[in-house]
Design a protein around this motif. Structure first.
Motif, PDB file in Angstrom:
ATOM      1  N   GLU A  56     -14.069  -7.308 -29.342  1.00 50.40           N
ATOM      2  CA  GLU A  56     -13.496  -6.094 -29.906  1.00 50.40           C
ATOM      3  C   GLU A  56     -12.352  -5.564 -29.066  1.00 50.40           C
ATOM      4  O   GLU A  56     -11.859  -4.480 -29.308  1.00 50.40           O
ATOM      5  CB  GLU A  56     -14.574  -5.023 -30.014  1.00 50.40           C
ATOM      6  N   SER A  57     -11.946  -6.307 -28.046  1.00 50.37           N
ATOM      7  CA  SER A  57     -10.917  -5.804 -27.146  1.00 50.37           C
ATOM      8  C   SER A  57      -9.541  -5.881 -27.778  1.00 50.37           C
ATOM      9  O   SER A  57      -9.356  -6.407 -28.863  1.00 50.37           O
ATOM     10  CB  SER A  57     -10.923  -6.617 -25.844  1.00 50.37           C
ATOM     11  N   PHE A  58      -8.549  -5.366 -27.016  1.00 48.69           N
ATOM     12  CA  PHE A  58      -7.169  -5.371 -27.472  1.00 48.69           C
ATOM     13  C   PHE A  58      -6.435  -6.595 -26.963  1.00 48.69           C
ATOM     14  O   PHE A  58      -5.230  -6.625 -26.882  1.00 48.69           O
ATOM     15  CB  PHE A  58      -6.452  -4.114 -26.952  1.00 48.69           C
ATOM     16  N   GLY A  59      -7.147  -7.631 -26.556  1.00 45.71           N
ATOM     17  CA  GLY A  59      -6.506  -8.806 -25.985  1.00 45.71           C
ATOM     18  C   GLY A  59      -5.682  -9.569 -26.991  1.00 45.71           C
ATOM     19  O   GLY A  59      -5.663  -9.278 -28.181  1.00 45.71           O
ATOM     20  N   GLU A  60      -4.983 -10.633 -26.520  1.00 40.58           N
ATOM     21  CA  GLU A  60      -4.095 -11.392 -27.390  1.00 40.58           C
ATOM     22  C   GLU A  60      -4.885 -12.169 -28.435  1.00 40.58           C
ATOM     23  O   GLU A  60      -5.990 -12.622 -28.208  1.00 40.58           O
ATOM     24  CB  GLU A  60      -3.268 -12.367 -26.546  1.00 40.58           C
ATOM     25  N   THR A 263      -4.366   9.409 -22.000  1.00 42.78           N
ATOM     26  CA  THR A 263      -4.463   8.984 -23.392  1.00 42.78           C
ATOM     27  C   THR A 263      -5.400   9.856 -24.185  1.00 42.78           C
ATOM     28  O   THR A 263      -6.302  10.481 -23.648  1.00 42.78           O
ATOM     29  CB  THR A 263      -4.973   7.532 -23.483  1.00 42.78           C
ATOM     30  N   GLY A 264      -5.172   9.857 -25.477  1.00 42.81           N
ATOM     31  CA  GLY A 264      -6.133  10.357 -26.448  1.00 42.81           C
ATOM     32  C   GLY A 264      -6.508   9.167 -27.304  1.00 42.81           C
ATOM     33  O   GLY A 264      -5.700   8.279 -27.544  1.00 42.81           O
ATOM     34  N   TYR A 265      -7.729   9.121 -27.780  1.00 49.63           N
ATOM     35  CA  TYR A 265      -8.217   7.956 -28.517  1.00 49.63           C
ATOM     36  C   TYR A 265      -7.322   7.620 -29.716  1.00 49.63           C
ATOM     37  O   TYR A 265      -7.080   6.470 -30.027  1.00 49.63           O
ATOM     38  CB  TYR A 265      -9.650   8.218 -28.968  1.00 49.63           C
ATOM     39  N   GLN A 266      -6.785   8.690 -30.366  1.00 52.69           N
ATOM     40  CA  GLN A 266      -6.003   8.457 -31.576  1.00 52.69           C
ATOM     41  C   GLN A 266      -4.664   7.791 -31.304  1.00 52.69           C
ATOM     42  O   GLN A 266      -3.996   7.337 -32.227  1.00 52.69           O
ATOM     43  CB  GLN A 266      -5.783   9.781 -32.326  1.00 52.69           C
ATOM     44  N   TYR A 267      -4.220   7.729 -30.032  1.00 49.94           N
ATOM     45  CA  TYR A 267      -2.920   7.146 -29.713  1.00 49.94           C
ATOM     46  C   TYR A 267      -3.026   5.708 -29.203  1.00 49.94           C
ATOM     47  O   TYR A 267      -2.016   5.073 -28.926  1.00 49.94           O
ATOM     48  CB  TYR A 267      -2.205   7.976 -28.641  1.00 49.94           C
ATOM     49  N   LEU A 268      -4.227   5.202 -29.072  1.00 42.52           N
ATOM     50  CA  LEU A 268      -4.405   3.864 -28.499  1.00 42.52           C
ATOM     51  C   LEU A 268      -3.648   2.797 -29.276  1.00 42.52           C
ATOM     52  O   LEU A 268      -2.994   1.936 -28.698  1.00 42.52           O
ATOM     53  CB  LEU A 268      -5.888   3.494 -28.468  1.00 42.52           C
ATOM     54  N   TRP A 269      -3.764   2.848 -30.604  1.00 39.66           N
ATOM     55  CA  TRP A 269      -3.188   1.770 -31.404  1.00 39.66           C
ATOM     56  C   TRP A 269      -1.680   1.714 -31.250  1.00 39.66           C
ATOM     57  O   TRP A 269      -1.091   0.638 -31.214  1.00 39.66           O
ATOM     58  CB  TRP A 269      -3.575   1.965 -32.874  1.00 39.66           C
ATOM     59  N   ASN A 270      -1.027   2.884 -31.142  1.00 35.80           N
ATOM     60  CA  ASN A 270       0.419   2.902 -30.983  1.00 35.80           C
ATOM     61  C   ASN A 270       0.865   2.213 -29.708  1.00 35.80           C
ATOM     62  O   ASN A 270       1.991   1.724 -29.619  1.00 35.80           O
ATOM     63  CB  ASN A 270       0.934   4.345 -30.981  1.00 35.80           C
ATOM     64  N   CYS A 271      -0.007   2.200 -28.704  1.00 35.33           N
ATOM     65  CA  CYS A 271       0.351   1.647 -27.394  1.00 35.33           C
ATOM     66  C   CYS A 271      -0.327   0.307 -27.141  1.00 35.33           C
ATOM     67  O   CYS A 271      -0.437  -0.142 -25.991  1.00 35.33           O
ATOM     68  CB  CYS A 271      -0.025   2.641 -26.299  1.00 35.33           C
ATOM     69  N   GLU A 297     -16.194   4.914 -25.887  1.00 39.22           N
ATOM     70  CA  GLU A 297     -15.399   4.414 -27.004  1.00 39.22           C
ATOM     71  C   GLU A 297     -14.173   3.655 -26.504  1.00 39.22           C
ATOM     72  O   GLU A 297     -13.799   2.620 -27.070  1.00 39.22           O
ATOM     73  CB  GLU A 297     -14.972   5.588 -27.898  1.00 39.22           C
ATOM     74  N   LEU A 298     -13.544   4.159 -25.442  1.00 35.60           N
ATOM     75  CA  LEU A 298     -12.395   3.455 -24.872  1.00 35.60           C
ATOM     76  C   LEU A 298     -12.806   2.086 -24.357  1.00 35.60           C
ATOM     77  O   LEU A 298     -12.111   1.087 -24.583  1.00 35.60           O
ATOM     78  CB  LEU A 298     -11.779   4.283 -23.735  1.00 35.60           C
ATOM     79  N   ALA A 299     -13.935   2.038 -23.652  1.00 36.95           N
ATOM     80  CA  ALA A 299     -14.408   0.760 -23.109  1.00 36.95           C
ATOM     81  C   ALA A 299     -14.729  -0.216 -24.228  1.00 36.95           C
ATOM     82  O   ALA A 299     -14.443  -1.419 -24.126  1.00 36.95           O
ATOM     83  CB  ALA A 299     -15.640   0.990 -22.231  1.00 36.95           C
ATOM     84  N   ARG A 300     -15.310   0.271 -25.296  1.00 32.02           N
ATOM     85  CA  ARG A 300     -15.639  -0.606 -26.434  1.00 32.02           C
ATOM     86  C   ARG A 300     -14.372  -1.162 -27.066  1.00 32.02           C
ATOM     87  O   ARG A 300     -14.297  -2.343 -27.397  1.00 32.02           O
ATOM     88  CB  ARG A 300     -16.448   0.181 -27.471  1.00 32.02           C
ATOM     89  N   ARG A 301     -13.356  -0.304 -27.226  1.00 24.63           N
ATOM     90  CA  ARG A 301     -12.116  -0.722 -27.867  1.00 24.63           C
ATOM     91  C   ARG A 301     -11.262  -1.610 -26.967  1.00 24.63           C
ATOM     92  O   ARG A 301     -10.617  -2.561 -27.434  1.00 24.63           O
ATOM     93  CB  ARG A 301     -11.312   0.512 -28.273  1.00 24.63           C
ATOM     94  N   LEU A 302     -11.236  -1.289 -25.696  1.00 19.01           N
ATOM     95  CA  LEU A 302     -10.347  -1.993 -24.768  1.00 19.01           C
ATOM     96  C   LEU A 302     -10.984  -3.236 -24.155  1.00 19.01           C
ATOM     97  O   LEU A 302     -10.278  -4.091 -23.625  1.00 19.01           O
ATOM     98  CB  LEU A 302      -9.905  -1.042 -23.651  1.00 19.01           C
ATOM     99  N   GLY A 303     -12.310  -3.326 -24.212  1.00 16.43           N
ATOM    100  CA  GLY A 303     -13.009  -4.459 -23.615  1.00 16.43           C
ATOM    101  C   GLY A 303     -13.732  -4.031 -22.351  1.00 16.43           C
ATOM    102  O   GLY A 303     -13.099  -3.733 -21.338  1.00 16.43           O
ATOM    103  N   LYS A 304     -15.049  -3.974 -22.394  1.00 12.95           N
ATOM    104  CA  LYS A 304     -15.828  -3.454 -21.270  1.00 12.95           C
ATOM    105  C   LYS A 304     -15.682  -4.300 -20.019  1.00 12.95           C
ATOM    106  O   LYS A 304     -15.856  -3.805 -18.902  1.00 12.95           O
ATOM    107  CB  LYS A 304     -17.301  -3.325 -21.666  1.00 12.95           C
TER     108      LYS A 304
END
Length: 359
Positions: A56-60, A263-271, A297-304
């Protein structure tokens, strides 16, 4: 205890910057490198730090994850606003085209429009970097209305009614241990008509938004502007990023010797493009229930597996310091730096908290 490491050639990498000083690396952080505040020379490329992220991370992503139908729809939406994607518009990369609004400045025909389609093809953003244009917007795949395109308005210090900080606000921020040097480096200003603190948001050196804070802790964000992380330009080419909740906390962490990103959670996707390149992320959210939920939530989205969690020190027998600024005010920059350097691997931090709850 921290250990001191010198990189080859006596250059240490700090936030993608080269300095002639050594880097203090805490044992608990392993491969996370400290970033010392200085006047450095930028180096290109990322340090050879790599962390694999979970599903679920933001990796390539690999090329086979591109949704051709969504990519086609996004390109159709771009075409509706005058952006004709050529062969250089490859998902996951930035392309430079002629801006359909300013026509590249007339005779100069400058290719000033930066277009980025994300790796899986279902979202695109663009911005013209000509100072007299600044046209920007986003397009999404999905939905029945193919004309659903959002554009952001151009802003400038003059149009926002900003002016240099007055003595009253400098003193107010000084009581929170924020120095004038840090305020100047981050271009913190005040709004002319009500003297609210103004935190300008920059992207690639261009003013793209602003957030305001009164001395009574009332907040307001400029409407119709792009939503980015505060301090985004400070993490270009970064291998490590520190995430906090507010602008004051961002400035506080800088007082401790780090340049980081709020950061705010709602801005993650833009960055996403910036965060994809980061190997290690230190979560320094508030020590309250919403702060813990945000960190999870950040850890889940970004990769724990590439996230670390700051453990704020105890204030007394029953409570903890809430955030970076409170630690800075009460314990000083050295203590705040030590807290950040001793962040724990997120999964270990959660396990220890769970164990404490069972005692």
């Amino acid at each position: 205890m921290p250990v001191r490491i010198m990189q080859p050639g006596h250059l240490s990498l700090t936030n993608g910057l080269a300095t002639t000083s050594s880097v203090t690396v805490p044992r608990r952080l392993g491969r996370v490198w400290s970033r010392l505040l200085s006047y450095p020379t930028r180096v290109t490329g990322n340090p050879s730090l790599q962390c694999n992220s979970d599903a679920e991370s933001f990796g390539e992503h690999k090329d086979d994850t591109i949704d051709i139908s969504k990519l086609t729809e996004v390109k159709q939406k771009l075409k509706l606003v005058g952006i004709n994607c050529d062969d250089s518009c490859i998902p996951g990369r930035y392309a430079h085209l002629l801006c359909p609004k300013c026509k590249g400045g007339g005779r100069s025909l400058e290719w000033s429009l930066s277009v980025h389609i994300i790796q899986d093809g279902d979202f695109a953003m663009w911005r013209c970097f000509r100072l007299d244009c600044g046209w920007a917007g986003r397009a999404f795949a999905g939905g029945s209305n193919i004309r659903k395109v959002m554009s952001s308005r151009q802003v400038a210090e003059k149009s926002l009614g900003l002016e240099p900080l007055g003595e009253k606000l400098i003193a107010y921020l000084g009581e929170r241990m924020i120095s004038e040097g840090t305020l100047q480096r981050n271009s913190v200003m005040q709004r002319l008509h009500d003297q609210a603190i103004a935190f300008p948001y920059w992207h690639n050196g261009v003013l793209v938004g602003c957030k305001y804070r009164s001395m009574e802790r009332k907040f307001r964000q400029e409407k119709g502007t792009e939503k980015w992380l505060y301090g985004l330009d400070d993490i270009n080419e970064a291998a490590e990023v520190i995430i906090v909740e507010g602008e004051i906390d961002k400035l506080s962490v800088e007082e401790a010797g780090f340049q980081n990103c709020d950061t705010g959670y709602q801005y993650l996707w833009n960055c996403k493009e910036h965060l994809d390149k980061v190997s290690c992320i230190i979560l320094a959210t508030d020590a309250d229930t919403p702060g813990h939920a945000l960190a999870e939530e950040l850890a889940r989205r970004l990769g724990k597996d590439r996230c670390w969690r700051v453990r704020w020190p105890k204030k007394d027998e029953f409570s903890y310091f809430k955030d970076a600024n409170e630690v800075l005010k009460c314990l000083g920059p050295g203590a705040l730096r030590e807290v950040i350097e001793n962040a724990e691997l997120y999964q270990l931090h959660v396990s220890e908290e769970a164990l404490q709850c069972t005692k």
